[in-house]
Every structure is written in C-alpha cells, then in structure tokens.
Design a protein around this motif. Sequence first.
Motif, PDB file in Angstrom:
ATOM      1  N   VAL A  98      -7.576  13.613 -11.541  1.00 59.11           N
ATOM      2  CA  VAL A  98      -7.641  14.665 -12.391  1.00 59.11           C
ATOM      3  C   VAL A  98      -7.322  14.198 -13.660  1.00 59.11           C
ATOM      4  O   VAL A  98      -6.250  13.560 -14.078  1.00 59.11           O
ATOM      5  N   VAL A  99      -7.998  14.411 -14.881  1.00 62.91           N
ATOM      6  CA  VAL A  99      -7.720  14.092 -16.140  1.00 62.91           C
ATOM      7  C   VAL A  99      -7.509  15.289 -16.919  1.00 62.91           C
ATOM      8  O   VAL A  99      -8.270  16.343 -16.930  1.00 62.91           O
ATOM      9  N   VAL A 100      -6.201  15.297 -17.114  1.00 62.64           N
ATOM     10  CA  VAL A 100      -5.493  16.619 -17.972  1.00 62.64           C
ATOM     11  C   VAL A 100      -5.560  16.324 -19.575  1.00 62.64           C
ATOM     12  O   VAL A 100      -4.797  15.506 -20.176  1.00 62.64           O
ATOM     13  N   PRO A 101      -6.332  17.048 -20.211  1.00 62.41           N
ATOM     14  CA  PRO A 101      -6.379  16.831 -21.789  1.00 62.41           C
ATOM     15  C   PRO A 101      -4.969  17.382 -22.338  1.00 62.41           C
ATOM     16  O   PRO A 101      -4.433  18.107 -21.927  1.00 62.41           O
ATOM     17  N   PRO A 102      -4.730  16.736 -23.743  1.00 66.76           N
ATOM     18  CA  PRO A 102      -3.750  17.371 -24.453  1.00 66.76           C
ATOM     19  C   PRO A 102      -4.000  18.959 -24.676  1.00 66.76           C
ATOM     20  O   PRO A 102      -5.117  19.448 -24.849  1.00 66.76           O
ATOM     21  N   GLY A 103      -2.772  19.473 -24.505  1.00 64.51           N
ATOM     22  CA  GLY A 103      -2.768  20.948 -24.467  1.00 64.51           C
ATOM     23  C   GLY A 103      -3.050  21.979 -23.199  1.00 64.51           C
ATOM     24  O   GLY A 103      -2.823  23.076 -23.541  1.00 64.51           O
ATOM     25  N   PHE A 104      -3.466  21.348 -22.153  1.00 60.84           N
ATOM     26  CA  PHE A 104      -3.856  21.941 -21.088  1.00 60.84           C
ATOM     27  C   PHE A 104      -2.614  22.216 -20.525  1.00 60.84           C
ATOM     28  O   PHE A 104      -1.834  21.555 -20.060  1.00 60.84           O
ATOM     29  N   ASP A 105      -2.522  23.656 -19.919  1.00 59.29           N
ATOM     30  CA  ASP A 105      -1.249  23.954 -18.985  1.00 59.29           C
ATOM     31  C   ASP A 105      -1.976  24.666 -17.897  1.00 59.29           C
ATOM     32  O   ASP A 105      -2.655  25.941 -18.188  1.00 59.29           O
ATOM     33  N   VAL A 106      -1.698  24.439 -16.746  1.00 61.29           N
ATOM     34  CA  VAL A 106      -2.228  25.058 -15.562  1.00 61.29           C
ATOM     35  C   VAL A 106      -1.629  26.521 -15.481  1.00 61.29           C
ATOM     36  O   VAL A 106      -2.000  27.301 -14.743  1.00 61.29           O
ATOM     37  N   GLY A 107      -0.310  26.656 -15.854  1.00 54.22           N
ATOM     38  CA  GLY A 107       0.417  27.918 -15.783  1.00 54.22           C
ATOM     39  C   GLY A 107       1.053  27.743 -14.403  1.00 54.22           C
ATOM     40  O   GLY A 107       0.787  27.171 -13.351  1.00 54.22           O
ATOM     41  N   ALA A 108       2.421  28.252 -14.394  1.00 51.10           N
ATOM     42  CA  ALA A 108       2.988  28.333 -13.057  1.00 51.10           C
ATOM     43  C   ALA A 108       2.399  29.079 -11.890  1.00 51.10           C
ATOM     44  O   ALA A 108       1.959  30.311 -12.466  1.00 51.10           O
ATOM     45  N   HIS A 109       2.507  28.805 -10.804  1.00 50.93           N
ATOM     46  CA  HIS A 109       1.975  29.554  -9.797  1.00 50.93           C
ATOM     47  C   HIS A 109       2.189  29.006  -8.539  1.00 50.93           C
ATOM     48  O   HIS A 109       3.286  28.105  -8.453  1.00 50.93           O
ATOM     49  N   VAL A 110       2.061  29.875  -7.527  1.00 50.30           N
ATOM     50  CA  VAL A 110       2.430  29.559  -6.068  1.00 50.30           C
ATOM     51  C   VAL A 110       1.504  29.752  -5.097  1.00 50.30           C
ATOM     52  O   VAL A 110       0.596  30.802  -5.157  1.00 50.30           O
ATOM     53  N   HIS A 111       1.497  29.059  -3.973  1.00 53.03           N
ATOM     54  CA  HIS A 111       0.607  29.233  -2.704  1.00 53.03           C
ATOM     55  C   HIS A 111       1.254  29.658  -1.333  1.00 53.03           C
ATOM     56  O   HIS A 111       2.563  29.187  -1.411  1.00 53.03           O
ATOM     57  N   THR A 112       0.811  30.443  -0.795  1.00 51.62           N
ATOM     58  CA  THR A 112       1.354  30.925   0.552  1.00 51.62           C
ATOM     59  C   THR A 112       1.339  29.933   1.715  1.00 51.62           C
ATOM     60  O   THR A 112       2.064  29.653   2.751  1.00 51.62           O
ATOM     61  N   ARG A 113      -0.139  29.176   1.761  1.00 48.02           N
ATOM     62  CA  ARG A 113      -0.534  28.397   2.795  1.00 48.02           C
ATOM     63  C   ARG A 113      -0.663  27.051   2.420  1.00 48.02           C
ATOM     64  O   ARG A 113      -0.423  26.065   3.031  1.00 48.02           O
ATOM     65  N   SER A 114      -1.168  26.610   1.111  1.00 48.97           N
ATOM     66  CA  SER A 114      -1.182  25.321   0.771  1.00 48.97           C
ATOM     67  C   SER A 114      -0.210  24.542   0.425  1.00 48.97           C
ATOM     68  O   SER A 114       1.048  24.966  -0.097  1.00 48.97           O
ATOM     69  N   GLU A 115      -0.137  23.138   0.490  1.00 46.68           N
ATOM     70  CA  GLU A 115       0.633  22.651  -0.077  1.00 46.68           C
ATOM     71  C   GLU A 115      -0.123  21.335  -0.845  1.00 46.68           C
ATOM     72  O   GLU A 115      -0.914  21.015  -0.522  1.00 46.68           O
ATOM     73  N   GLU A 116       0.883  20.826  -1.727  1.00 51.19           N
ATOM     74  CA  GLU A 116       0.111  19.881  -2.708  1.00 51.19           C
ATOM     75  C   GLU A 116       1.099  18.545  -3.055  1.00 51.19           C
ATOM     76  O   GLU A 116       2.167  18.707  -2.960  1.00 51.19           O
ATOM     77  N   ASP A 120       6.305  34.512 -19.457  1.00 46.84           N
ATOM     78  CA  ASP A 120       5.888  33.774 -20.495  1.00 46.84           C
ATOM     79  C   ASP A 120       5.772  32.387 -20.424  1.00 46.84           C
ATOM     80  O   ASP A 120       4.864  31.793 -20.873  1.00 46.84           O
ATOM     81  N   ASN A 121       7.111  31.691 -20.289  1.00 48.62           N
ATOM     82  CA  ASN A 121       7.222  30.126 -20.489  1.00 48.62           C
ATOM     83  C   ASN A 121       7.968  29.650 -19.343  1.00 48.62           C
ATOM     84  O   ASN A 121       9.309  29.442 -19.296  1.00 48.62           O
ATOM     85  N   TRP A 122       7.072  28.991 -18.556  1.00 54.29           N
ATOM     86  CA  TRP A 122       7.727  28.441 -17.381  1.00 54.29           C
ATOM     87  C   TRP A 122       8.630  27.223 -17.765  1.00 54.29           C
ATOM     88  O   TRP A 122       9.526  26.531 -16.807  1.00 54.29           O
ATOM     89  N   ARG A 123       8.260  26.818 -19.020  1.00 50.24           N
ATOM     90  CA  ARG A 123       9.334  24.964 -19.344  1.00 50.24           C
ATOM     91  C   ARG A 123      10.600  25.605 -19.473  1.00 50.24           C
ATOM     92  O   ARG A 123      11.306  24.791 -19.556  1.00 50.24           O
ATOM     93  N   ARG A 124      10.827  26.913 -19.702  1.00 47.46           N
ATOM     94  CA  ARG A 124      12.305  27.212 -20.194  1.00 47.46           C
ATOM     95  C   ARG A 124      13.038  27.592 -18.585  1.00 47.46           C
ATOM     96  O   ARG A 124      14.236  28.033 -18.341  1.00 47.46           O
ATOM     97  N   TRP A 125      12.243  27.527 -17.509  1.00 48.09           N
ATOM     98  CA  TRP A 125      12.882  27.886 -16.317  1.00 48.09           C
ATOM     99  C   TRP A 125      14.103  27.082 -15.744  1.00 48.09           C
ATOM    100  O   TRP A 125      13.879  25.713 -16.213  1.00 48.09           O
ATOM    101  N   LEU A 169       1.832  33.034 -11.973  1.00 48.54           N
ATOM    102  CA  LEU A 169       3.035  33.380 -12.564  1.00 48.54           C
ATOM    103  C   LEU A 169       3.252  33.596 -13.910  1.00 48.54           C
ATOM    104  O   LEU A 169       3.738  34.246 -14.515  1.00 48.54           O
ATOM    105  N   THR A 170       2.382  32.646 -14.538  1.00 47.70           N
ATOM    106  CA  THR A 170       2.211  32.443 -16.087  1.00 47.70           C
ATOM    107  C   THR A 170       1.039  32.170 -16.410  1.00 47.70           C
ATOM    108  O   THR A 170       0.262  31.363 -15.616  1.00 47.70           O
ATOM    109  N   PRO A 171       0.494  32.483 -17.630  1.00 46.77           N
ATOM    110  CA  PRO A 171      -1.083  32.158 -18.059  1.00 46.77           C
ATOM    111  C   PRO A 171      -1.467  30.633 -18.030  1.00 46.77           C
ATOM    112  O   PRO A 171      -0.665  29.900 -18.271  1.00 46.77           O
TER     113      PRO A 171
END
Length: 182
Positions: free
Chosen positions: A41-59, A81-86, A167-169
Amino acid sequence: MSMTEGLLVPPGHGRTVATPAQHVTFKVTGAHSRTASSFEVVVPPGFDVGAHVHTRSEELFYVLEGELDVLAFEPRVRTPDNWRRWESTSGSRVVRAGPGTVIAVPPGCPHAFANPTDTPARMFFQAAPPPDHERYFEELLEILSSGGPPDEAAIEALRARYDIQQLTPLRHDASPERLVTG
C-alpha cells in the motif's frame, strides 16, 4: 494454483487499484492463501484511514518507506474527532512509525494510520481471513475515485458489510499540516 506450488510475485507485480487517495497492489489473495491476504500500500501525504475496529479480522502492517502515525490500542475514551490524541490506560500513545516498524492488530483492537508528512509512505499489509479486505479495497477505492470529498454514507455502509466499525472519519484530502500530532 496447485497445493504443490507456491506463489512468487516479483517486485512491481500484482493487480493494482489506485486513486488519488490510495494505491493498493494485491500480492497474495484468497485464491492463493487460506490464512491471509497481502498487499503493498502506498499511503499519500494527508491520507488518514481513521480509527476503526474489526470483530473478526486481524491485521499486520510493516512500514517499508516513509513515516506513518499509527495507533493500535484501546483508548481510555474513544473520542470521535482526533485519534492522534488518544491514550491507553497503560499510557500508550500514537507513535510515528518509520521503516522496519511492525504493527500487529488483533480482533477487537482499535487501530489507525495516517501519513502526516509531505512524502508518500509505503507499507506491507496483511489481513486475515481472506478475501474480505480484497473486496473491501476494491469497493472503497471505487468510492474514493469518484472525485470530491468522500461519500461518508457509502463508506459507512461499505465498512459495515466488511466488519469495520469506524470510530473516527476517513480523510484523504487533509493537508499534512492538519495531520501533525500535537
């Protein structure tokens, strides 16, 4: 593929789906593995996947180039709003991950990544079980390639189908200045 032959994917090969928001190359799919799908995966500048959770998957994420802000813990409070402060109850905080960093995410663990820099980052990403993430990536990239801001309702419906509680956008048009941890 027969069970007596492995799969060899040379550098630069694999099926690629790309938009301005992400560039994903399928390396190992459910057609080749019963245990996990693998992607570059190439992640471009400014991309934020947002905080999220899976009940079945592991990564599993392995940073190859560049830097990403990453999260892989249950926070004291899941603010929308901002997972970076969690922060976790044990004191874990978001980390700036560079090349060689591995992030393992078990089912039920909130996680996120974002590229706060002005250069693309590249990572190896593995998701189990296959082929859910393969289908998810194809459909997400189709939504994001439509141009303009992401269709949040379409992304929310997509994520619900693929065991992803957002959990976040997700953001793909944020400037790097807005993503810097502070």
